[in-house]
Design an enzyme around this catalytic site. Structure first.
Site, PDB file in Angstrom:
ATOM      1  N   SER A 292       0.815  -1.221   0.000  1.00  0.00           N
ATOM      2  CA  SER A 292       0.000   0.000   0.000  1.00  0.00           C
ATOM      3  C   SER A 292       0.846   1.267   0.000  1.00  0.00           C
ATOM      4  CB  SER A 292      -0.977  -0.026   1.179  1.00  0.00           C
ATOM      5  OG  SER A 292      -0.323  -0.238   2.389  1.00  0.00           O
TER       6      SER A 292
ATOM      7  N   THR B  35       7.544   1.259  -9.266  1.00  0.00           N
ATOM      8  CA  THR B  35       7.504   0.101  -8.365  1.00  0.00           C
ATOM      9  C   THR B  35       6.654  -1.014  -8.970  1.00  0.00           C
ATOM     10  OG1 THR B  35       7.656   1.628  -6.505  1.00  0.00           O
ATOM     11  CG2 THR B  35       7.040  -0.627  -5.992  1.00  0.00           C
TER      12      THR B  35
ATOM     13  N   GLU C  89      -2.679   0.080  -9.123  1.00  0.00           N
ATOM     14  CA  GLU C  89      -3.215   1.431  -9.366  1.00  0.00           C
ATOM     15  C   GLU C  89      -2.059   2.394  -9.149  1.00  0.00           C
ATOM     16  OE1 GLU C  89      -6.145   1.532 -10.625  1.00  0.00           O
ATOM     17  OE2 GLU C  89      -6.643  -0.544 -10.141  1.00  0.00           O
TER      18      GLU C  89
ATOM     19  N   CYS D 200      -3.486  10.749  -6.083  1.00  0.00           N
ATOM     20  CA  CYS D 200      -3.174  10.297  -7.440  1.00  0.00           C
ATOM     21  C   CYS D 200      -4.052  11.009  -8.458  1.00  0.00           C
ATOM     22  CB  CYS D 200      -3.361   8.793  -7.535  1.00  0.00           C
ATOM     23  SG  CYS D 200      -4.911   8.287  -6.836  1.00  0.00           S
TER      24      CYS D 200
ATOM     25  N   GLU E 178       4.463  13.047 -13.352  1.00  0.00           N
ATOM     26  CA  GLU E 178       3.768  13.240 -12.078  1.00  0.00           C
ATOM     27  C   GLU E 178       4.687  13.972 -11.098  1.00  0.00           C
ATOM     28  OE1 GLU E 178       2.936   9.780  -9.499  1.00  0.00           O
ATOM     29  OE2 GLU E 178       0.859  10.463  -9.419  1.00  0.00           O
TER      30      GLU E 178
HETATM   31  P1  NAD Z   1       5.705   3.978  -3.928  1.00  0.00           P
HETATM   32  O1  NAD Z   1       5.689   3.227  -5.209  1.00  0.00           O
HETATM   33  O2  NAD Z   1       6.962   4.670  -3.546  1.00  0.00           O
HETATM   34  O3  NAD Z   1       5.371   3.011  -2.739  1.00  0.00           O
HETATM   35  C1  NAD Z   1       4.204   2.240  -2.722  1.00  0.00           C
HETATM   36  C2  NAD Z   1       4.463   1.021  -1.868  1.00  0.00           C
HETATM   37  O4  NAD Z   1       5.389   0.185  -2.568  1.00  0.00           O
HETATM   38  C3  NAD Z   1       5.115   1.332  -0.526  1.00  0.00           C
HETATM   39  O5  NAD Z   1       4.577   0.470   0.442  1.00  0.00           O
HETATM   40  C4  NAD Z   1       6.571   1.016  -0.784  1.00  0.00           C
HETATM   41  O6  NAD Z   1       7.311   0.698   0.370  1.00  0.00           O
HETATM   42  C5  NAD Z   1       6.433  -0.183  -1.683  1.00  0.00           C
HETATM   43  N1  NAD Z   1       7.616  -0.530  -2.489  1.00  0.00           N
HETATM   44  C6  NAD Z   1       8.592   0.272  -2.936  1.00  0.00           C
HETATM   45  N2  NAD Z   1       9.471  -0.447  -3.683  1.00  0.00           N
HETATM   46  C7  NAD Z   1       9.012  -1.721  -3.707  1.00  0.00           C
HETATM   47  C8  NAD Z   1       9.448  -2.928  -4.320  1.00  0.00           C
HETATM   48  N3  NAD Z   1      10.550  -2.973  -5.070  1.00  0.00           N
HETATM   49  N4  NAD Z   1       8.723  -4.051  -4.133  1.00  0.00           N
HETATM   50  C9  NAD Z   1       7.598  -4.032  -3.386  1.00  0.00           C
HETATM   51  N5  NAD Z   1       7.139  -2.914  -2.792  1.00  0.00           N
HETATM   52  C10 NAD Z   1       7.833  -1.775  -2.948  1.00  0.00           C
HETATM   53  O7  NAD Z   1       4.470   5.001  -3.954  1.00  0.00           O
HETATM   54  P2  NAD Z   1       4.022   6.052  -2.815  1.00  0.00           P
HETATM   55  O8  NAD Z   1       4.956   7.211  -2.845  1.00  0.00           O
HETATM   56  O9  NAD Z   1       3.752   5.394  -1.517  1.00  0.00           O
HETATM   57  O10 NAD Z   1       2.611   6.499  -3.385  1.00  0.00           O
HETATM   58  C11 NAD Z   1       2.494   7.517  -4.307  1.00  0.00           C
HETATM   59  C12 NAD Z   1       2.174   6.956  -5.663  1.00  0.00           C
HETATM   60  O11 NAD Z   1       0.996   6.170  -5.584  1.00  0.00           O
HETATM   61  C13 NAD Z   1       1.870   8.046  -6.664  1.00  0.00           C
HETATM   62  O12 NAD Z   1       2.443   7.728  -7.900  1.00  0.00           O
HETATM   63  C14 NAD Z   1       0.338   8.006  -6.733  1.00  0.00           C
HETATM   64  O13 NAD Z   1      -0.176   8.539  -7.926  1.00  0.00           O
HETATM   65  C15 NAD Z   1       0.076   6.561  -6.573  1.00  0.00           C
HETATM   66  N6  NAD Z   1      -1.302   6.300  -6.114  1.00  0.00           N
HETATM   67  C16 NAD Z   1      -2.189   5.830  -7.015  1.00  0.00           C
HETATM   68  C17 NAD Z   1      -3.498   5.598  -6.648  1.00  0.00           C
HETATM   69  C18 NAD Z   1      -4.510   5.087  -7.639  1.00  0.00           C
HETATM   70  O14 NAD Z   1      -5.585   4.659  -7.220  1.00  0.00           O
HETATM   71  N7  NAD Z   1      -4.212   5.090  -8.927  1.00  0.00           N
HETATM   72  C19 NAD Z   1      -3.892   5.857  -5.336  1.00  0.00           C
HETATM   73  C20 NAD Z   1      -2.944   6.331  -4.429  1.00  0.00           C
HETATM   74  C21 NAD Z   1      -1.643   6.533  -4.835  1.00  0.00           C
END
Ligand code: NAD
Length: 563
Positions: free
Chosen positions: A208, A290, A314, A348, A447
């Site tokens: 998440s 990611t 997402e 997002c 973004e």
């Molecule tokens: P992120 O990708 O940095 O992290 C998301 C999750 O992935 C975190 O729990 C993180 O620790 C984990 N993660 C990171 N590297 C990983 C790997 N190699 N393997 C497995 N897990 C890993 O994103 P964030 O900064 O937490 O969230 C922001 C992003 O999320 C933005 O791009 C936003 O647009 C998107 N978002 C999209 C929606 C949607 O419904 N489309 C909703 C909310 C957020």
């Protein structure tokens, strides 16, 4: 058929004395409603409860273990979550699970899968409905307070996320699952047919993001509701609220190991779960980088899985507001301010590029600048008139600062308001509006995930070209809005931008999707568009089985045409 009537439920408003989950049987499913969004006016009981919860947390740091194998586990890799608006304030102490512990969690999950999956859906749904009631009632203030101090949300942003949306996810997913089970195939004499909705065989990794407490609960909750077992890896910067949600699920009756709470370094978690033969699905929300990495790892390991893992992701957006010369200017200004700056642009769905006709630009520009100057950026707990607070962490702050430096140095860009940031106390960024001469500048394509809007002013009579430009400018396809009074233009924009946004708004801001009203998600680089918050979403987390039973003996193997 018995199973057609068995699972009819009636969800009563949270204010009623009898909890919903006790009224599951023999009542109606169709009356379920969205959780009301409370207003927190001065003197209201909800504000008093929230202020007490915030006071209780003041100066405290919660200790949050990994929850693996039904036990609290601490590793040596200890971390801290801080308040984004005051990074000297540690709000949670937690630890990262290592590879060994993650593998232990996988084994624990797989060991309880069969029993959990064989439990009637009605019994599983009761647990999630009870959790919704707890959040709606006695645990609401706590979850909101933890979301506010850990993720720097204002009251209203915490309420629409950690209360309303999370409760709606829990209730509507249960309703959709029960509806699905009620909708059975036809039977023809002498056989009867039945669809059984099995949980995925293996475990689901729920990963998440930081920006919505509700999303964590949904990513882990939906596959579990459908009979699956889940390893939930929360975001480092949303541990406090995530753990509160997890505790509520346990209190509501979720058996140990059905969902395990596994904070971990992202890549360590991703590498470990994608190496397991038992991986049955990844339920991810976060950045596209990611998700692509996880998808590639799954494809590299494809030969070793027992089943094809379901991949739901997402991801990000580069959401647009398109303004036609027939638009209502006040709507454009107010909707844009809300969409761009609420939660500091860290949704997002936040608008981050806008296209305005030259005829309306002087008026829109003047009003936008005037209104933005009234926005209060600060500490959302101490000052209730704060509109948005600090961005989530040092990494996000650094990324946004680079965009501001780009805006300061590029000859194409001029900063109309804002443009400064300061991380002395918290990770604060000013609400910023930039005008670009180049509609293809990277600031219009990538973004940012911060309180920054870039505007391109176009010749009003060339709006069709601009619609094509919007469609072709960014790799994302998440949300977008069209502001126009001219119905012909609205129709044309709807047609030309058909693939540019999974959530498309007409004369409304590009954010604010509500569960069961606007199921959410986009395609292109924005993800797999599985539409959480809608009836289709739960289908991703079940592996249906069709059962045909014949009730008379077969007396002949020859067909009539043969004689
Ligand atoms: P992120 O990708 O940095 O992290 C998301 C999750 O992935 C975190 O729990 C993180 O620790 C984990 N993660 C990171 N590297 C990983 C790997 N190699 N393997 C497995 N897990 C890993 O994103 P964030 O900064 O937490 O969230 C922001 C992003 O999320 C933005 O791009 C936003 O647009 C998107 N978002 C999209 C929606 C949607 O419904 N489309 C909703 C909310 C957020």
């Amino acid at each position: 058929m018995e199973y057609l009537s068995e699972y009819r439920i009636h969800l009563i408003p949270a204010t009623c004395v009898t909890p919903c989950w006790l009224r599951l049987i023999h009542s109606e499913i169709k009356d379920i409603k969205n959780e009301p969004v409370l207003e927190f006016r001065r003197g209201s009981p909800e504000l008093a409860a929230l202020q007490k919860a915030l006071k209780d947390l003041q100066g405290k740091m919660e200790e949050i273990p990994c929850m693996v194998g039904g036990e609290e586990v601490w590793t040596k890799d200890v971390r801290y979550q801080v308040s984004p608006y005051d990074h000297s304030q540690k709000v949670a102490k937690y630890c990262y699970a290592d590879k060994e512990l993650i593998n232990k969690a996988i084994n624990a999950a797989v060991s309880v899968r069969r029993d959990w999956d064989l439990k009637p859906l009605r019994d599983r749904a009761e647990i999630f409905l009870k959790a919704a009631d707890l959040i709606s009632g006695p645990r609401r203030a706590e979850v909101l307070a933890k979301t506010m101090i850990g993720q720097a949300k204002t009251i209203v942003q915490a309420e629409i996320d950690a209360a309303a949306e999370l409760i709606d996810f829990l209730r509507f997913n249960a309703k959709y699952a029960l509806d699905l089970q009620n909708d059975q195939p036809i039977s023809c004499h002498p056989s009867t047919n039945k669809m059984v909705y099995r949980g995925l065989e293996g475990f689901v990794a729920a990963v998440s993001p930081f920006n919505f407490t509700a999303i964590g609960g949904n990513l882990a909750g939906a596959p579990a509701l459908m009979g699956g077992v889940v390893l939930w890896k929360p975001s480092d910067t949303a541990i406090l609220s995530g753990y509160a949600v997890y505790q509520i699920l346990l209190e509501a009756g979720l058996p140990p190991n059905v969902i395990q709470f596994v904070p971990a370094d992202g890549p360590v978690f991703g590498d470990t779960v994608t190496s397991s033969e038992h991986l049955a699905g990844i339920n991810f929300t976060g950045s596209v980088q990611t998700f692509k990495r996880l998808w590639k790892q799954v494809s590299e390991n494809l030969d070793q899985y027992r089943t094809f893992p379901r991949l739901a992701g997402e991801c990000g957006g580069k959401n647009f507001h398109f303004v036609h010369k027939s638009a209502d200017v006040n709507s454009v200004v107010n909707a844009t301010i809300r969409s761009v700056f609420e939660y500091g642009g860290q949704k997002c769905s936040a608008c981050s590029r806008m296209y305005v006709p030259d005829s309306l630009w002087p008026q829109i520009k003047e009003q936008l600048i005037e209104e933005v100057k009234k926005i209060k950026v600060g500490n959302p707990v101490e000052d209730l008139s704060t509109f948005f607070s600090a961005v989530i962490d040092e990494k996000a702050f650094g990324r946004i600062r680079k965009w501001l430096q780009h805006a300061h140095s590029s000859p194409n860009l001029s900063i109309l308001t804002g443009g400064k940031c300061d991380d002395t106390v918290g990770y604060f960024v000013e609400p910023t509006i930039i005008e670009t001469k180049d509609p293809k500048d990277p600031i219009m394509e990538e973004e940012i995930f911060g309180p920054v809007l870039t505007v391109y002013v176009y010749p009003g009579n060339k709006y069709e070209e601009i619609l094509h430009l919007i469609d072709a400018t960014s790799p994302y396809g998440l949300t977008g809005a069209v502001f126009a009074q001219d119905k012909g233009v609205i129709n044309e924009a709807t047609r030309l931008l058909r693939n540019a946004a999974g959530n498309f708004y007409i004369n409304d801001k590009s954010t604010g999707a509500v569960v069961a009203q606007q199921p959410f998600g986009g395609s292109r680089a924005s993800g797999t568009n599985d539409k959480p918050g809608g009836p289709h979403y739960i289908l991703r987390w079940t592996s249906p089985q069709a059962i045909k039973e014949t009730h008379v003996p077969l007396t002949e193997w020859k067909y009539p045409y043969m004689s």
